[in-house]
Design an enzyme around this catalytic site. Structure first.
Site, PDB file in Angstrom:
ATOM      1  N   CYS A 181      -0.816   5.187   4.947  1.00 49.29           N
ATOM      2  CA  CYS A 181      -0.226   5.037   3.621  1.00 49.29           C
ATOM      3  C   CYS A 181      -1.302   4.635   2.621  1.00 49.29           C
ATOM      4  O   CYS A 181      -1.691   3.466   2.545  1.00 49.29           O
ATOM      5  CB  CYS A 181       0.905   3.996   3.654  1.00 49.29           C
ATOM      6  SG  CYS A 181       1.668   3.705   2.041  1.00 49.29           S
ATOM      7  N   CYS A 227      -0.108   2.067   0.054  1.00 48.52           N
ATOM      8  CA  CYS A 227       0.016   0.710   0.605  1.00 48.52           C
ATOM      9  C   CYS A 227      -1.325   0.023   0.735  1.00 48.52           C
ATOM     10  O   CYS A 227      -1.462  -1.176   0.442  1.00 48.52           O
ATOM     11  CB  CYS A 227       0.676   0.766   1.983  1.00 48.52           C
ATOM     12  SG  CYS A 227       2.250   1.642   2.059  1.00 48.52           S
ATOM     13  N   ASP A 228      -2.338   0.738   1.203  1.00 45.28           N
ATOM     14  CA  ASP A 228      -3.605   0.115   1.606  1.00 45.28           C
ATOM     15  C   ASP A 228      -4.809   0.518   0.775  1.00 45.28           C
ATOM     16  O   ASP A 228      -5.915   0.020   1.004  1.00 45.28           O
ATOM     17  CB  ASP A 228      -3.890   0.448   3.077  1.00 45.28           C
ATOM     18  CG  ASP A 228      -2.783  -0.053   3.992  1.00 45.28           C
ATOM     19  OD1 ASP A 228      -2.207  -1.106   3.698  1.00 45.28           O
ATOM     20  OD2 ASP A 228      -2.496   0.622   5.006  1.00 45.28           O
TER      21      ASP A 228
END
Length: 310
Positions: free
Chosen positions: A133, A136-137
């Site tokens: 992701c 997300c990261d």
């Protein structure tokens, strides 16, 4: 009690189904394995293709879907479905914790999960530089070097997103051309810090305690790219395990169902990314949610239930 329907999954398809089931005054519950989950849409930084909500973050859009369903009275139960057993027109939905629920129909909207590369170092370094992701990261890779694996819309979108954060992005694809839409291909070409690595197959992700690089095979030769993070975007695996042997699936495990979401078992309806379909997007998942409830209501009407206009 025996429910009119049980909706499994609270992504875009499941939440849309919950909204329509509420409007149809059905007795139902929504079962979702992730606490307050709203599906993969939550991982999208920005959604530009959902009508009327241009530029919405995926997380916010998912929250709006859930809030809409809750406002209409949808009841959510947290748990992972392990088995669905049909018997005499009633379906028993079994959860991992041993609890069971009975229903006259099932709307299965469990979605799909990220596909893994299956190469050395991937599992060992997952969460330590290997991610599925980018939204997300991605923030962890400011001014660092990242690699994105894949050639579809998700991969190219991830590469474009990371190019605004990382100093350099390698976009690695096993074929000689991308499958992504033309708009994304243009954005990749226009980004000054994305290097495309075509006809290349990743063979290993390595690093002592965190990702330090990735090895690829290209033109019969092994090459090593020094990177700080690897983002895997090579498709998804349908979460159809509880229905194996119950409904027909294709070779990839996707549940065979048309636009009406009807499966080979007429009381089970597949909605969203878990079913066979040419386009897996939030708008098509939401449409599936509506269609699945309409089909479930029709089934109930034809089998002794009361049909209520949605």
């Amino acid at each position: 009690m025996i429910y009119d329907t049980i909706i499994i999954g609270s992504g875009s398809a499941g939440l849309s189904a919950a909204i329509y089931a509420s409007r149809a005054e059905m007795d139902f519950i929504v079962i979702e394995k992730i606490f307050m989950g709203t599906g993969q849409i939550a991982e999208s930084e920005r959604v530009d293709n959902y009508p009327g909500l241009y530029g919405e973050s995926g997380y916010d859009l998912g929250e709006k879907f859930r809030s809409h369903a809750e406002t209409l009275g949808a009841r959510f139960i947290e748990g992972e479905v392990t088995k669905i057993t049909p018997k005499n027109g009633i379906y028993t939905v079994s959860l991992e914790d041993g609890s069971e629920f009975e229903t006259r129909t099932v709307i299965y909207a469990a979605g799909a999960s990220h596909r893994k590369l299956g190469i050395k170092g991937e599992e060992e370094l997952s969460g330590r530089g290997v991610s599925y992701c980018a939204v997300c990261d991605g923030a962890f890779y400011k001014n660092k070097v990242a690699a994105v694996i894949g050639g579809g819309d998700t991969a190219l979108g991830d590469a474009v997103y990371l190019s605004k954060i990382a100093s350099k992005v390698y976009l690695i694809h096993r074929r000689d051309e991308f499958r992504a839409n033309k708009s994304l291909c243009r954005k990749v070409a226009e980004a000054g810090n994305i290097e495309t690595v075509m006809s290349a197959v990743p063979t290993e992700i390595f690093g002592e305690n965190r990702v330090e690089g990735i090895r690829i095979e290209r033109n019969g030769r092994e090459e090593t790219l020094a990177v700080n993070g690897v983002f895997v975007a090579v498709g998804t695996v349908p979460g159809s395990e509880p229905l194996k042997g119950v409904v027909e699936m294709d070779s990839g495990g996707y549940i065979i169902a048309g636009e009406d979401c009807v499966t080979s078992d007429k009381g089970i309806f597949a909605a969203g990314d878990v079913r066979t379909k040419p386009l897996r997007q939030v708008v098509t998942a939401a449409a599936d949610g509506a269609n699945s409830v309409y089909s479930a209501e029709k089934y109930l009407s034809e089998n002794g239930g009361a049909f209520r206009e949605i």
